[in-house]
Design an enzyme around this catalytic site. Structure first.
Site, PDB file in Angstrom:
ATOM      1  N   ARG A  56     -14.987   6.702   0.820  1.00 37.78           N
ATOM      2  CA  ARG A  56     -13.851   6.080   0.030  1.00 37.78           C
ATOM      3  C   ARG A  56     -13.683   4.842   0.216  1.00 37.78           C
ATOM      4  O   ARG A  56     -14.061   4.240   1.182  1.00 37.78           O
ATOM      5  CB  ARG A  56     -12.390   7.142  -0.061  1.00 37.78           C
ATOM      6  CG  ARG A  56     -12.351   7.839   1.562  1.00 37.78           C
ATOM      7  CD  ARG A  56     -12.044   6.774   2.497  1.00 37.78           C
ATOM      8  NE  ARG A  56     -10.798   5.949   2.134  1.00 37.78           N
ATOM      9  CZ  ARG A  56     -10.695   4.792   2.637  1.00 37.78           C
ATOM     10  NH1 ARG A  56     -11.409   4.178   3.666  1.00 37.78           N
ATOM     11  NH2 ARG A  56      -9.911   3.945   2.130  1.00 37.78           N
ATOM     12  N   GLY A  57     -12.567   4.274  -0.547  1.00 37.71           N
ATOM     13  CA  GLY A  57     -12.313   2.706  -0.466  1.00 37.71           C
ATOM     14  C   GLY A  57     -13.191   2.252  -1.533  1.00 37.71           C
ATOM     15  O   GLY A  57     -14.335   2.578  -1.659  1.00 37.71           O
ATOM     16  N   ALA A  58     -12.623   1.217  -2.443  1.00 37.26           N
ATOM     17  CA  ALA A  58     -13.118   0.929  -3.788  1.00 37.26           C
ATOM     18  C   ALA A  58     -14.451   0.274  -3.410  1.00 37.26           C
ATOM     19  O   ALA A  58     -15.556   0.711  -4.159  1.00 37.26           O
ATOM     20  CB  ALA A  58     -12.223   0.046  -4.267  1.00 37.26           C
ATOM     21  N   ARG A  67     -14.638   9.344  -9.637  1.00 41.01           N
ATOM     22  CA  ARG A  67     -13.510   8.683  -9.369  1.00 41.01           C
ATOM     23  C   ARG A  67     -13.067   7.731 -10.221  1.00 41.01           C
ATOM     24  O   ARG A  67     -13.774   6.847 -10.505  1.00 41.01           O
ATOM     25  CB  ARG A  67     -13.318   8.357  -7.810  1.00 41.01           C
ATOM     26  CG  ARG A  67     -13.315   9.191  -6.780  1.00 41.01           C
ATOM     27  CD  ARG A  67     -12.841   9.023  -5.382  1.00 41.01           C
ATOM     28  NE  ARG A  67     -11.430   8.793  -5.357  1.00 41.01           N
ATOM     29  CZ  ARG A  67     -10.782   8.236  -4.428  1.00 41.01           C
ATOM     30  NH1 ARG A  67     -11.387   7.723  -3.130  1.00 41.01           N
ATOM     31  NH2 ARG A  67      -9.442   8.136  -4.350  1.00 41.01           N
ATOM     32  N   GLN A  93      -5.085   7.852   5.312  1.00 42.16           N
ATOM     33  CA  GLN A  93      -6.010   6.844   5.457  1.00 42.16           C
ATOM     34  C   GLN A  93      -5.543   5.998   6.585  1.00 42.16           C
ATOM     35  O   GLN A  93      -6.237   5.396   7.329  1.00 42.16           O
ATOM     36  CB  GLN A  93      -6.454   6.315   4.199  1.00 42.16           C
ATOM     37  CG  GLN A  93      -7.211   6.835   3.319  1.00 42.16           C
ATOM     38  CD  GLN A  93      -6.439   7.634   2.004  1.00 42.16           C
ATOM     39  OE1 GLN A  93      -5.253   7.756   2.321  1.00 42.16           O
ATOM     40  NE2 GLN A  93      -6.986   7.834   1.150  1.00 42.16           N
ATOM     41  N   ASP A 153      -7.934  -1.697  -5.948  1.00 33.59           N
ATOM     42  CA  ASP A 153      -8.823  -0.487  -6.647  1.00 33.59           C
ATOM     43  C   ASP A 153      -9.186  -1.215  -8.051  1.00 33.59           C
ATOM     44  O   ASP A 153     -10.311  -1.032  -8.275  1.00 33.59           O
ATOM     45  CB  ASP A 153      -8.309   0.904  -6.570  1.00 33.59           C
ATOM     46  CG  ASP A 153      -8.341   1.561  -5.238  1.00 33.59           C
ATOM     47  OD1 ASP A 153      -7.584   1.441  -4.628  1.00 33.59           O
ATOM     48  OD2 ASP A 153      -9.505   2.065  -5.026  1.00 33.59           O
ATOM     49  N   ASN A 210      -3.518  -0.048  -6.342  1.00 35.45           N
ATOM     50  CA  ASN A 210      -3.913   0.345  -4.868  1.00 35.45           C
ATOM     51  C   ASN A 210      -3.461   1.650  -4.641  1.00 35.45           C
ATOM     52  O   ASN A 210      -2.751   2.088  -5.374  1.00 35.45           O
ATOM     53  CB  ASN A 210      -3.504  -0.839  -4.173  1.00 35.45           C
ATOM     54  CG  ASN A 210      -4.061  -0.942  -2.809  1.00 35.45           C
ATOM     55  OD1 ASN A 210      -5.471  -0.505  -2.633  1.00 35.45           O
ATOM     56  ND2 ASN A 210      -3.532  -0.792  -1.584  1.00 35.45           N
ATOM     57  N   LYS A 211      -3.800   1.997  -3.371  1.00 39.84           N
ATOM     58  CA  LYS A 211      -3.267   3.300  -2.769  1.00 39.84           C
ATOM     59  C   LYS A 211      -1.590   3.643  -3.008  1.00 39.84           C
ATOM     60  O   LYS A 211      -0.901   2.507  -3.058  1.00 39.84           O
ATOM     61  CB  LYS A 211      -3.502   3.469  -1.473  1.00 39.84           C
ATOM     62  CG  LYS A 211      -3.161   4.565  -0.490  1.00 39.84           C
ATOM     63  CD  LYS A 211      -3.471   6.065  -1.305  1.00 39.84           C
ATOM     64  CE  LYS A 211      -5.222   5.783  -1.588  1.00 39.84           C
ATOM     65  NZ  LYS A 211      -5.762   7.117  -2.333  1.00 39.84           N
TER      66      LYS A 211
HETATM   67  O1  MRU Z   1      -8.275   6.819  -2.270  1.00 38.40           O
HETATM   68  P1  MRU Z   1      -9.070   5.940  -1.224  1.00 38.40           P
HETATM   69  O2  MRU Z   1      -9.047   6.092   0.090  1.00 38.40           O
HETATM   70  O3  MRU Z   1     -10.293   5.610  -1.831  1.00 38.40           O
HETATM   71  O4  MRU Z   1      -8.205   4.677  -1.699  1.00 38.40           O
HETATM   72  C1  MRU Z   1      -8.355   3.330  -0.816  1.00 38.40           C
HETATM   73  C2  MRU Z   1      -7.497   2.315  -1.229  1.00 38.40           C
HETATM   74  O5  MRU Z   1      -6.627   2.461  -2.117  1.00 38.40           O
HETATM   75  C3  MRU Z   1      -7.920   1.206  -0.651  1.00 38.40           C
HETATM   76  O6  MRU Z   1      -6.542   0.549  -0.049  1.00 38.40           O
HETATM   77  C4  MRU Z   1      -8.466   0.291  -1.559  1.00 38.40           C
HETATM   78  O7  MRU Z   1      -9.789   0.947  -2.125  1.00 38.40           O
HETATM   79  C5  MRU Z   1      -8.997  -1.027  -1.317  1.00 38.40           C
HETATM   80  S1  MRU Z   1     -10.259  -0.855  -0.136  1.00 38.40           S
HETATM   81  C6  MRU Z   1     -11.071  -2.314   0.205  1.00 38.40           C
END
Ligand code: MRU
Length: 360
Positions: A47-49, A90, A199, A240, A250-251
């Protein structure tokens, strides 16, 4: 300093560190089918963009590599289907779609150059590996730009996990902190747990602890109190998707953090690659917000913590651009008015060129 490796291309297949099992266990899975990669993205093994983008590129390469197609036309049709499957994993992180577009462009270029299917397949594998190498170089450049705006000493708050686990490099927000610390700055990181998927507690705390970076883990509902009373010098998060006007997804929880940072005169920064820009949408209202399973809210690690009631699970929120003091990218720092500064950075030459990466 320790850098986690969430994904690698190997001769055996795509190897991923299962982030669902951290910090308790470090388990790796090896995938040889693009459908398994799609599932791993959807189910948050990775996960993470930016890391999702790398995974999508590798999934596309895996699909091409193992395709039974006997002609270019069959491979072209199958490759489009492979990309469709990966695109449906996603919805919010635009790096996923950026990476698939890039793989499609490379496929077209290779198919125009040769009819040798093996050469096309190997070319797709090389492109996915290049995407990964570029992400690593991109993170380091973001880190250098962002570190300049970090205090010499003090507390910095982040959100979710925007570290190595989220990018495949050194991280975006955590990359900034890491580079600043390597430059001798004395930073202490405030890490909100980031309910419901944790996370922050499970991944950011693990990464920082393994890297020897001092941190304090807090619950999400401590954010306002600490921003008001806790002597915080800056907030830095990842993103994201960043719309043309600078509104940034973002999250979930990032929006309230940004508003409370502004209320308390603390600069709120975003660290993200240019591939996270989506200049095709005018503002954040056009960013699709992923809604995940309510079970991730009502249950914690498989244990029910709420009665059988309706629960909402919005996975992201959008921070309006007016709360963002600056956006750190690999091409420089964008500031308001973002419509102009983001457009200028998108048009600027990429400092992380394919040529420089191929020799890394
Ligand atoms: O749901 P996730 O864990 O994929 O969400 C990740 C985030 O929101 C991060 O903060 C975002 O992707 C930036 S990652 C460098």
């Amino acid at each position: 300093m320790y850098v986690a490796r969430p994904i690698e291309w190997t001769d055996r297949g795509v190897v991923m560190l299962d982030q669902r099992r951290l910090p308790g266990e470090e388990i790796h899975h090896t995938y040889t089918d693009y459908r398994e990669v799609a599932r791993a993205i959807r189910e948050m093994v990775i996960r993470g963009a930016p890391a999702i983008g790398v995974a999508a590129a590798m999934g596309a390469a895996l699909g091409a590599l193992h395709s039974p197609a006997k002609s270019i036309e069959d491979l072209r049709t199958e490759f489009a289907e492979i990309c469709e499957v990966l695109a449906k994993t996603r919805p919010t992180a635009v790096d996923l779609f950026w990476a698939l577009e890039r793989m499609k462009t490379r496929f077209s270029a290779l198919a125009a150059q040769t009819t040798d299917l093996n050469k096309i397949k190997q070319g797709m594998v090389a492109e996915a590996q290049l995407v990964h190498l570029e992400k690593k170089a991109t993170d380091e450049a973001i880190g250098r730009f962002g570190a300049e705006l970090m205090p010499k000493e003090g507390q910095v708050m982040t959100q979710c996990n925007a570290g190595a686990l989220a990018t495949g490099g050194i991280g975006t927000a955590l990359g900034v902190i890491r580079v600043a610390i390597e430059q001798g700055k004395k930073l202490h990181v405030l890490v909100p747990e980031t309910r419901p998927y944790l996370q922050g507690a499970r991944l950011t705390a693990w990464e920082l602890h393994r890297g020897g970076i001092p941190l304090t883990l807090i619950t999400d509902n401590m954010v306002g109190h600490i921003l008001k009373t806790g002597n915080v010098s800056a907030v830095v998060t990842g993103a994201d998707r960043i719309a043309a006007n600078g509104d940034s997804a973002n999250k979930i929880g990032t929006y309230q953090m940004a508003v409370l940072a502004k209320e308390n005169n603390i600069p709120f920064y975003i660290a993200a690659p240019v591939s996270t820009f989506d200049l095709t949408i005018p503002d954040g209202d056009h960013i699709p917000i992923e809604e995940r399973s309510a079970a991730e809210v009502t249950h914690l690690q498989g244990v029910r913590i709420a009665p059988e009631v309706h629960a909402a699970h919005f996975a992201f929120d959008v921070t309006p651009a007016r709360y963002i003091a600056a956006i750190f990218t690999e091409r420089g720092v964008a500031r308001s008015p973002y419509r102009e500064s983001l457009r200028a950075l998108a048009a600027a030459p990429q400092p992380v060129s394919s040529a420089s990466c191929s020799t890394v």
